[in-house]
Design an enzyme around this catalytic site. Structure first.
Site, PDB file in Angstrom:
ATOM      1  N   ASP A  86       5.003   0.821  11.957  1.00 54.86           N
ATOM      2  CA  ASP A  86       3.772   0.206  11.447  1.00 54.86           C
ATOM      3  C   ASP A  86       3.575  -1.235  11.937  1.00 54.86           C
ATOM      4  O   ASP A  86       2.548  -1.848  11.644  1.00 54.86           O
ATOM      5  CB  ASP A  86       3.752   0.230   9.905  1.00 54.86           C
ATOM      6  CG  ASP A  86       3.548   1.638   9.371  1.00 54.86           C
ATOM      7  OD1 ASP A  86       3.132   2.508  10.150  1.00 54.86           O
ATOM      8  OD2 ASP A  86       3.808   1.866   8.174  1.00 54.86           O
ATOM      9  N   LYS A 112       0.845  -1.213   0.000  1.00 64.41           N
ATOM     10  CA  LYS A 112       0.000   0.000   0.000  1.00 64.41           C
ATOM     11  C   LYS A 112       0.873   1.254   0.000  1.00 64.41           C
ATOM     12  O   LYS A 112       0.666   2.160  -0.803  1.00 64.41           O
ATOM     13  CB  LYS A 112      -0.893   0.006   1.251  1.00 64.41           C
ATOM     14  CG  LYS A 112      -1.557   1.353   1.519  1.00 64.41           C
ATOM     15  CD  LYS A 112      -2.401   1.357   2.772  1.00 64.41           C
ATOM     16  CE  LYS A 112      -1.671   1.601   4.069  1.00 64.41           C
ATOM     17  NZ  LYS A 112      -1.369   3.007   4.395  1.00 64.41           N
TER      18      LYS A 112
HETATM   19  N1  EPU Z   1       7.335  14.649  10.399  1.00 63.35           N
HETATM   20  C1  EPU Z   1       7.589  15.965  10.675  1.00 63.35           C
HETATM   21  N2  EPU Z   1       7.408  16.860   9.663  1.00 63.35           N
HETATM   22  C2  EPU Z   1       7.025  16.492   8.412  1.00 63.35           C
HETATM   23  C3  EPU Z   1       6.775  15.146   8.144  1.00 63.35           C
HETATM   24  C4  EPU Z   1       6.942  14.232   9.172  1.00 63.35           C
HETATM   25  O1  EPU Z   1       7.943  16.336  11.790  1.00 63.35           O
HETATM   26  O2  EPU Z   1       6.888  17.358   7.543  1.00 63.35           O
HETATM   27  C5  EPU Z   1       7.494  13.657  11.467  1.00 63.35           C
HETATM   28  C6  EPU Z   1       6.214  12.866  11.755  1.00 63.35           C
HETATM   29  O3  EPU Z   1       5.352  13.565  12.628  1.00 63.35           O
HETATM   30  C7  EPU Z   1       6.769  11.604  12.346  1.00 63.35           C
HETATM   31  C8  EPU Z   1       8.045  11.387  11.545  1.00 63.35           C
HETATM   32  O4  EPU Z   1       8.388  12.663  11.010  1.00 63.35           O
HETATM   33  O5  EPU Z   1       7.123  11.822  13.691  1.00 63.35           O
HETATM   34  C9  EPU Z   1       7.941  10.376  10.422  1.00 63.35           C
HETATM   35  O6  EPU Z   1       6.774  10.628   9.641  1.00 63.35           O
HETATM   36  P1  EPU Z   1       6.727  10.346   8.073  1.00 63.35           P
HETATM   37  O7  EPU Z   1       6.638  11.653   7.373  1.00 63.35           O
HETATM   38  O8  EPU Z   1       7.851   9.448   7.691  1.00 63.35           O
HETATM   39  O9  EPU Z   1       5.333   9.595   7.927  1.00 63.35           O
HETATM   40  P2  EPU Z   1       4.441   9.597   6.604  1.00 63.35           P
HETATM   41  O10 EPU Z   1       5.312   9.700   5.429  1.00 63.35           O
HETATM   42  O11 EPU Z   1       3.324  10.557   6.752  1.00 63.35           O
HETATM   43  C10 EPU Z   1       4.513   7.018   6.147  1.00 63.35           C
HETATM   44  C11 EPU Z   1       3.542   5.889   6.086  1.00 63.35           C
HETATM   45  C12 EPU Z   1       3.041   5.569   7.496  1.00 63.35           C
HETATM   46  C13 EPU Z   1       4.248   5.209   8.354  1.00 63.35           C
HETATM   47  C14 EPU Z   1       5.261   6.351   8.350  1.00 63.35           C
HETATM   48  C15 EPU Z   1       6.539   6.039   9.106  1.00 63.35           C
HETATM   49  C16 EPU Z   1       2.517   6.077   3.923  1.00 63.35           C
HETATM   50  C17 EPU Z   1       1.304   6.342   3.120  1.00 63.35           C
HETATM   51  N3  EPU Z   1       2.415   6.237   5.242  1.00 63.35           N
HETATM   52  O12 EPU Z   1       3.804   8.136   6.665  1.00 63.35           O
HETATM   53  O13 EPU Z   1       2.200   4.420   7.356  1.00 63.35           O
HETATM   54  O14 EPU Z   1       3.836   4.958   9.674  1.00 63.35           O
HETATM   55  O15 EPU Z   1       5.621   6.663   6.978  1.00 63.35           O
HETATM   56  O16 EPU Z   1       7.146   4.910   8.581  1.00 63.35           O
HETATM   57  O17 EPU Z   1       3.549   5.691   3.388  1.00 63.35           O
HETATM   58  C18 EPU Z   1       0.398   3.006   7.894  1.00 63.35           C
HETATM   59  O18 EPU Z   1       0.577   2.400   6.837  1.00 63.35           O
HETATM   60  O19 EPU Z   1      -0.358   2.564   8.802  1.00 63.35           O
HETATM   61  C19 EPU Z   1       1.085   4.282   8.139  1.00 63.35           C
HETATM   62  C20 EPU Z   1       0.643   5.171   9.022  1.00 63.35           C
END
Ligand code: EPU
Length: 422
Positions: free
Chosen positions: A309, A22
């Protein structure tokens, strides 16, 4: 609204095939925006999040269709409405990953600012800062991010680390935008997750020039245009990890087909250290447990560390360990909606800030529980397989976001899960 009746305890035995990822599919679908024409993606799972992403792309002007073999084609010849509407973004935060490709292709994007969700605040400041470094002008208006680059983007050296390490979708956004920027971009502290590497491999197949794939330093030489292509998405390591825990929790023996163990070394290492055997078998593995579960400590970290995750699922598993375990959540410190629900099933969990102490219990007991977010809900299903009695999980739509018909996958190997529409 659907609920699950899960009868336990059961012992899982047999073979399950892992679907496409996904979290790789979502940014890869967004990447189709970058090239005019028809891209064809295979192994994109049939999930509600994928449907939401399809709706998002359709509203931009793309035409989507599933072929008879399940392949997803995305025709992005026309993009005449570069807007990610609130109505869609509020249903799926990952919608933010259209921002970078829209800027690259159209020089303009309006995307609703995602709010918080059940797992925390989830800011997007690093996405926006990265795109600003590439020369985009960004402001907020009525809850929308308005991003403009009328004269195109320019490559730059960008540091993308934040207080919790790298960002997966932030890296994806900046990477996609940089492929069409003028000159060279270096993304330092890029996310190394296999899903980001899969996206970069797709982009290179489309004609991008990206090196350092899989490392924290991505180097992108901008190109004038990208071509649509055919691409197969990698298997879902989180689905695989969830099914591994299912085998372990039920003292079962399950063969996982189409599973890349190389993407899951932290998870495999943890399973082995608590008494679960994981044996590699050509394109998959066999996961089994016969002895007791040993207590262990887990700290979630960016890849290649232990994935957030799978934190909830391993908490359910360690609930049945001999002794006490400690789980520290370093990515989403509030991602603990499952703690109170697992305690309703006779687990013994104590939460202190981003830390949960898991006191092992002899058995879990069925209870009515409520799914709150995707992975927390998966943990409740796993607990239900091992618990005595019939567990009722409500709000199953959370599970359907990330696991394709989980009951139809687990019932053939011994689970007793009935879906009821109430
Ligand atoms: N963060 C910031 N600023 C930003 C972006 C992120 O401070 O601009 C912080 C977040 O708050 C968090 C950390 O950085 O503490 C990591 O977040 P990340 O941006 O990597 O998360 P994401 O890209 O929004 C993806 C997955 C999530 C998974 C996370 C971490 C997708 C669609 N979602 O989210 O998947 O938990 O990476 O590996 O790829 C899930 O599938 O259940 C899910 C939530």
């Amino acid at each position: 609204m659907d609920i699950f009746h899960i009868e336990g305890p059961v012992r899982l035995s047999g073979s399950v095939s892992i679907n496409g990822s996904k979290n790789a599919s979502l940014p890869i679908m967004a990447a189709a925006i970058l090239a005019s024409g028809k891209s064809v993606l295979s192994a994109v799972p049939h999930l509600s999040d994928i449907s939401v992403c399809g709706e998002l792309l359709t509203r931009l002007g793309c035409k989507l269709a599933r072929g008879p073999n399940g392949d997803l084609s995305i025709d992005s010849t026309v993009i005449d409405n570069p807007v990610g509407e609130y109505e869609i973004v509020r249903r799926m935060r990952a919608s933010i990953c259209i921002l970078g490709p829209l800027l690259g292709r159209c020089g303009r994007a309006e995307v609703s600012m995602p709010g918080g969700c059940a797992i925390g605040d989830r800011p997007v400041n690093l996405h926006l800062r990265g795109l600003q470094e590439l020369g985009a002008r960004i402001h907020l208006k009525n809850g929308y991010i308005i991003a403009e680059a009328p004269n195109g983007l320019r490559g730059k050296d960008i540091f993308m680390g934040g207080p919790f390490g790298s960002t997966v979708l932030g890296t994806a956004n900046v990477l996609m935008a940089a492929t069409l920027a003028k000159g060279r971009t270096v993304i330092e502290s890029a996310a190394c997750e296999p899903e980001v590497a899969d996206l970069a491999n797709l982009l290179n197949k489309m004609g991008a020039k990206i090196s350092g794939i899989g490392s924290p330093r991505l180097i992108i030489e901008g190109v004038k245009e990208l071509q649509p292509t055919r691409f197969e998405v990698i298997p879902d390591r989180i689905e695989a990890g969830t099914f591994m825990v299912a085998a372990a929790m039920t003292a079962g023996e399950v063969r996982l087909r189409n599973c890349r163990l190389d993407d899951m070394m932290a998870v495999v290492d943890k399973l082995r250290s608590i008494g679960v055997t994981v044996e590699r078998q050509d394109k998959g593995c066999v996961v089994a447990r016969s002895g007791s579960i040993k207590a262990s400590n887990i700290t979630t970290l960016p890849y290649p560390g232990f994935p957030t995750d799978l934190q909830a699922q391993f908490m359910a598993l360690l609930s049945l360990a001999e002794g006490n375990s400690v789980i520290i959540e370093k990515i989403f410190p509030d991602r603990f909606m499952h703690v109170a629900e697992l305690n309703r099933m006779a687990a013994d969990l104590h939460k202190e800030g981003p830390i949960v102490i898991v006191a092992g219990v002899k058995k879990l007991v069925a209870a009515p529980v409520m799914a709150s977010d995707l992975r927390a809900s998966a943990a409740l299903v796993l607990a239900g397989l091992a618990a005595e009695g019939t567990t009722i999980v409500s709000r199953v739509y959370h599970i359907d976001r990330g696991y394709e018909k989980i009951e139809e996958r687990l019932n053939p190997v011994g689970a007793k899960i009935i879906r009821e529409d109430i």
